[in-house]
Design a protein around this motif. Structure first.
Motif, mmCIF file in Angstrom:
data_model
loop_
_atom_site.group_PDB
_atom_site.id
_atom_site.type_symbol
_atom_site.label_atom_id
_atom_site.label_comp_id
_atom_site.label_asym_id
_atom_site.label_seq_id
_atom_site.Cartn_x
_atom_site.Cartn_y
_atom_site.Cartn_z
ATOM 1 N N PRO A 2 87.353 -1.398 15.839
ATOM 2 C CA PRO A 2 88.540 -1.050 14.879
ATOM 3 C C PRO A 2 89.682 -0.270 15.569
ATOM 4 O O PRO A 2 89.300 0.578 16.473
ATOM 5 C CB PRO A 2 87.860 -0.275 13.619
ATOM 6 N N TYR A 3 90.760 -0.099 15.067
ATOM 7 C CA TYR A 3 91.759 0.475 15.444
ATOM 8 C C TYR A 3 92.523 0.882 14.501
ATOM 9 O O TYR A 3 92.539 0.305 13.523
ATOM 10 C CB TYR A 3 92.395 0.021 16.813
ATOM 11 N N ARG A 4 93.572 2.095 14.677
ATOM 12 C CA ARG A 4 94.352 2.449 13.614
ATOM 13 C C ARG A 4 95.582 2.900 14.337
ATOM 14 O O ARG A 4 95.392 4.027 15.214
ATOM 15 C CB ARG A 4 94.050 3.286 12.613
ATOM 16 N N ILE A 5 96.866 2.652 14.324
ATOM 17 C CA ILE A 5 97.892 3.083 15.024
ATOM 18 C C ILE A 5 99.152 3.380 13.997
ATOM 19 O O ILE A 5 99.154 2.457 12.841
ATOM 20 C CB ILE A 5 98.493 2.164 16.256
ATOM 21 N N PRO A 36 102.344 1.785 9.407
ATOM 22 C CA PRO A 36 100.670 1.972 9.796
ATOM 23 C C PRO A 36 100.254 0.540 10.015
ATOM 24 O O PRO A 36 100.347 -0.382 9.523
ATOM 25 C CB PRO A 36 100.150 2.733 8.667
ATOM 26 N N LEU A 37 99.525 0.459 11.010
ATOM 27 C CA LEU A 37 98.550 -0.847 11.682
ATOM 28 C C LEU A 37 97.198 -0.491 11.736
ATOM 29 O O LEU A 37 96.790 0.410 12.301
ATOM 30 C CB LEU A 37 99.426 -1.531 12.895
ATOM 31 N N GLU A 38 96.255 -1.400 11.174
ATOM 32 C CA GLU A 38 94.993 -1.177 11.482
ATOM 33 C C GLU A 38 94.186 -2.346 11.124
ATOM 34 O O GLU A 38 94.667 -3.426 10.577
ATOM 35 C CB GLU A 38 94.350 0.074 10.425
ATOM 36 N N GLY A 39 93.234 -2.562 11.787
ATOM 37 C CA GLY A 39 92.166 -3.821 11.797
ATOM 38 C C GLY A 39 91.407 -3.899 12.851
ATOM 39 O O GLY A 39 90.493 -2.762 13.328
ATOM 40 N N THR A 40 91.168 -4.930 13.448
ATOM 41 C CA THR A 40 90.079 -5.275 14.608
ATOM 42 C C THR A 40 90.637 -5.664 15.931
ATOM 43 O O THR A 40 91.581 -6.703 15.814
ATOM 44 C CB THR A 40 88.947 -6.156 14.086
ATOM 45 N N VAL A 92 95.716 -7.485 11.733
ATOM 46 C CA VAL A 92 96.176 -6.478 11.199
ATOM 47 C C VAL A 92 95.895 -6.436 9.548
ATOM 48 O O VAL A 92 96.307 -7.432 8.747
ATOM 49 C CB VAL A 92 97.748 -6.394 11.155
ATOM 50 N N ASP A 93 94.842 -5.749 9.213
ATOM 51 C CA ASP A 93 94.177 -5.739 7.877
ATOM 52 C C ASP A 93 95.082 -5.528 6.870
ATOM 53 O O ASP A 93 95.171 -6.271 5.659
ATOM 54 C CB ASP A 93 92.973 -4.995 7.789
ATOM 55 N N ASN A 94 95.999 -4.513 6.781
ATOM 56 C CA ASN A 94 96.941 -4.319 6.037
ATOM 57 C C ASN A 94 98.227 -5.154 5.881
ATOM 58 O O ASN A 94 99.156 -4.883 4.992
ATOM 59 C CB ASN A 94 97.306 -2.827 6.009
#
Length: 81
Positions: free
Chosen positions: A5-8, A15-19, A33-35
């Protein structure tokens, strides 16, 4: 690392987060980008050239256009010096 997982928070404040899908340091970063409804984000670098690509599905067109405008504006500022 691929699969992690990452979040930046991007320079635009987004905000970007996902795998992480693929990471080749100094060459490529690809991730979900999950969101953004599990969109795909890809950054690639070739010397002094760079590419940023976002593929979305089921995201409102106005949200995507706003993202494009904000990122284009911010990248223009950064590259101008």
């Amino acid at each position: 690392v691929e699969g992690d997982p990452y979040r930046i928070v991007a320079a635009s404040g987004e905000p970007l987060e996902g795998t992480v899908v693929r990471h080749l340091p100094e060459l490529e970063f690809s991730a979900t980008v999950d969101n953004w409804n599990r969109a795909l984000l890809r950054q690639m670098y070739w010397g002094k050239l760079a590419s940023l690509w976002l593929a979305t599905y089921g995201v409102e067109a106005s949200r995507v256009k706003d993202f494009e405008r904000r990122w284009t504006d911010r990248l223009t500022e950064l590259l101008a010096g």
